[in-house]
Write a protein that holds these residues in place. Structure first.
Motif, mmCIF file in Angstrom:
data_model
loop_
_atom_site.group_PDB
_atom_site.id
_atom_site.type_symbol
_atom_site.label_atom_id
_atom_site.label_comp_id
_atom_site.label_asym_id
_atom_site.label_seq_id
_atom_site.Cartn_x
_atom_site.Cartn_y
_atom_site.Cartn_z
ATOM 1 N N LEU A 40 26.025 71.554 16.916
ATOM 2 C CA LEU A 40 26.109 72.740 16.532
ATOM 3 C C LEU A 40 27.317 73.336 15.829
ATOM 4 O O LEU A 40 27.203 74.040 14.950
ATOM 5 C CB LEU A 40 25.765 73.715 17.682
ATOM 6 N N ASP A 41 28.204 72.713 16.198
ATOM 7 C CA ASP A 41 29.745 73.463 15.579
ATOM 8 C C ASP A 41 30.085 72.583 14.416
ATOM 9 O O ASP A 41 30.933 72.925 13.765
ATOM 10 C CB ASP A 41 30.876 73.359 16.740
ATOM 11 N N GLY A 42 29.162 71.738 13.912
ATOM 12 C CA GLY A 42 29.244 70.791 12.822
ATOM 13 C C GLY A 42 30.657 69.905 12.936
ATOM 14 O O GLY A 42 30.924 69.257 11.909
ATOM 15 N N SER A 47 35.520 64.835 20.971
ATOM 16 C CA SER A 47 37.104 65.112 21.244
ATOM 17 C C SER A 47 37.464 66.199 20.423
ATOM 18 O O SER A 47 38.204 66.901 21.016
ATOM 19 C CB SER A 47 37.636 63.901 20.909
ATOM 20 N N ALA A 48 37.158 66.343 19.131
ATOM 21 C CA ALA A 48 37.506 67.506 18.311
ATOM 22 C C ALA A 48 37.061 68.773 18.936
ATOM 23 O O ALA A 48 37.673 69.797 19.084
ATOM 24 C CB ALA A 48 37.003 67.204 16.775
ATOM 25 N N LEU A 49 35.855 68.961 19.510
ATOM 26 C CA LEU A 49 35.077 69.939 20.333
ATOM 27 C C LEU A 49 36.153 70.412 21.435
ATOM 28 O O LEU A 49 36.494 71.503 21.330
ATOM 29 C CB LEU A 49 34.026 69.736 20.497
ATOM 30 N N THR A 62 38.384 83.354 22.655
ATOM 31 C CA THR A 62 37.170 82.844 22.956
ATOM 32 C C THR A 62 36.755 81.797 21.936
ATOM 33 O O THR A 62 36.836 82.012 20.826
ATOM 34 C CB THR A 62 36.097 83.905 23.194
ATOM 35 N N PHE A 63 36.159 80.548 22.400
ATOM 36 C CA PHE A 63 35.820 79.661 21.393
ATOM 37 C C PHE A 63 34.513 80.260 21.094
ATOM 38 O O PHE A 63 33.530 80.398 21.735
ATOM 39 C CB PHE A 63 35.558 78.316 22.168
ATOM 40 N N VAL A 64 34.203 80.182 19.774
ATOM 41 C CA VAL A 64 33.164 80.725 18.958
ATOM 42 C C VAL A 64 32.431 79.733 18.093
ATOM 43 O O VAL A 64 33.218 79.170 17.323
ATOM 44 C CB VAL A 64 33.194 81.908 18.080
ATOM 45 N N PRO A 65 31.355 78.961 18.306
ATOM 46 C CA PRO A 65 30.797 78.085 17.684
ATOM 47 C C PRO A 65 30.588 78.366 16.265
ATOM 48 O O PRO A 65 30.483 79.636 15.937
ATOM 49 C CB PRO A 65 29.530 77.677 18.061
ATOM 50 N N GLN A 122 31.231 88.865 24.824
ATOM 51 C CA GLN A 122 30.697 88.817 26.073
ATOM 52 C C GLN A 122 29.723 87.711 26.390
ATOM 53 O O GLN A 122 29.512 87.142 27.291
ATOM 54 C CB GLN A 122 30.167 90.316 26.491
ATOM 55 N N GLN A 123 28.646 87.621 25.619
ATOM 56 C CA GLN A 123 27.498 86.745 25.880
ATOM 57 C C GLN A 123 28.063 85.374 25.575
ATOM 58 O O GLN A 123 27.393 84.288 26.518
ATOM 59 C CB GLN A 123 26.505 87.167 24.706
ATOM 60 N N LEU A 124 28.968 85.074 24.784
ATOM 61 C CA LEU A 124 29.584 83.759 24.793
ATOM 62 C C LEU A 124 30.291 83.404 25.924
ATOM 63 O O LEU A 124 30.317 82.264 26.526
ATOM 64 C CB LEU A 124 30.691 83.550 23.358
#
Length: 126
Positions: A40-42, A47-49, A62-65, A122-124
């Motif tokens: 989803l994050d491309g 490992s990169a994620l 916050t990590f945001v895709p 907040q949802q994330l």
């Protein structure tokens, strides 16, 4: 060929001084979830994620895709367009000498932008 061996040997030694490998064992079910997130994050590799998630945690962000980040950027763009239109209205009202609370309007737009971002972040976290 001796030059290549020495070059590569020196490169590997320098690399070891700059980088550290970290191995993490996760259950297959978690790995599969990470794989889906990575797609989803491309990213092509889990490992990169994980590296990006760890850096976000370290920097208290916050990590945001990417998909959600692009939606946030689009929402911000639209909100700012509305703000620009309000600014033009306020300018027009100044020209015709009919007072509009420009600052109040812009503050409301800023509140809207902040609410959208806060809600999304907040949802994330959930």
């Amino acid at each position: 060929m001796a030059v290549d061996k020495n070059y590569h040997k020196k490169y590997r030694e320098d690399y070891k001084k700059k980088m550290k490998y970290v191995n993490v064992a996760v259950p297959i079910s978690m790995y599969e979830e990470l794989e889906k997130l990575s797609e989803l994050d491309g990213k092509k590799k889990v490992s990169a994620l994980l590296r990006n998630m760890a850096l976000a945690y370290i920097h208290q962000k916050t990590f945001v895709p990417k998909e959600i980040e692009s939606e946030l950027k689009e929402l911000t763009f639209l909100i700012r367009n509305v703000a620009n239109n309000i600014n033009q209205i306020a300018h027009h009202s100044n020209v015709v000498k009919h007072m509009v609370d420009e600052k109040g309007l812009l503050m409301e737009i800023k509140k809207l932008e902040d609410m959208v971002r806060d809600y999304t972040l907040q949802q994330l976290k959930k």
